[in-house]
Design an enzyme around this catalytic site. Sequence first.
Site: not given
Length: 309
Positions: A12, A106, A139
């Site tokens: 991300k 994550s 996250d």
Amino acid sequence: MTAPVCVTAPAKINLHLEVLGLRADGFHELAMVMQSIDLQDQLHCENTSDGSISLRCDASELSCGEDNLIVRAARLLRERSGFSELGARMHLKKHIPIGAGLAGGSSDGAAALVALNELWGLSLDASQLERFAAELGSDMPFCVAGGTQLCFGRGERLEPLPPLEAQLGILLVKDPDVSVSTPWAYSECRRQRGSTYLQDEAAFEARREALRAAQWLHPLGGEAPPLRNDLQTVVEPLTPSVRDALQCLASLPNCLQAAMSGSGPSCFALFHNRGEADRAKDQVQTQLDQLGLRSWSCSLIPHGVKLMA
């Protein structure tokens, strides 16, 4: 016995990371826009007959022991399922750089939840998986859901946005020899900017409303909000490779905006499309090599962890 399961675990970037203030529990209250990109790890899982849980990885620098989020996620999911006999043999193919501010760890933990939910036939829905993910990392709920999301609280409160209208391209860069401590970045942010923090929930909510109304869905440029990362203001002055990366990216033709992702040290530039990002990478590769920076050209994707066919 269920057939093996393989999932992709996307990285991300933060299109927005704003530190609003301190919560009663001591964590920072955040307001973020997170976006999944197609730089992805792969996690392969298969059942074991003896109830053992094990992990191996093709990145030798990554611990595969009990501290790994994949292993922790597997043990949490098994515990919550009530079926202590469940086991899994897992193999991670690592493509997301480690310690980069891209939520690689994550996303891998989220991948374990999604993959093992399928492998073990637990039939948990996404909201249940996101709740388990929140127990393991701020996250991780986003990594389960992915796409384009407003993220509040510690990052675990998700409000999905429609995919960005423009098929933006991304040039991502990172110094492989540099990492940034996330706890340090937040503590330094508090030291430097604590006097400007919002003081109560009413003020937090007013700021959230402003972000909900922002034109995140417009192509980056005229009407779109500028990229913002409050941690960048802390990390950049003390991290030469971040300064070098941002200066290099911002100078590229057709670069719309550039920023650091998360607590760094990865930085990225946005372009109108993937082709422009690919050309920019080729154009600047010699300079990046001289600076010791690795690079990836990527695209936005509208999903988080995904089962592979």
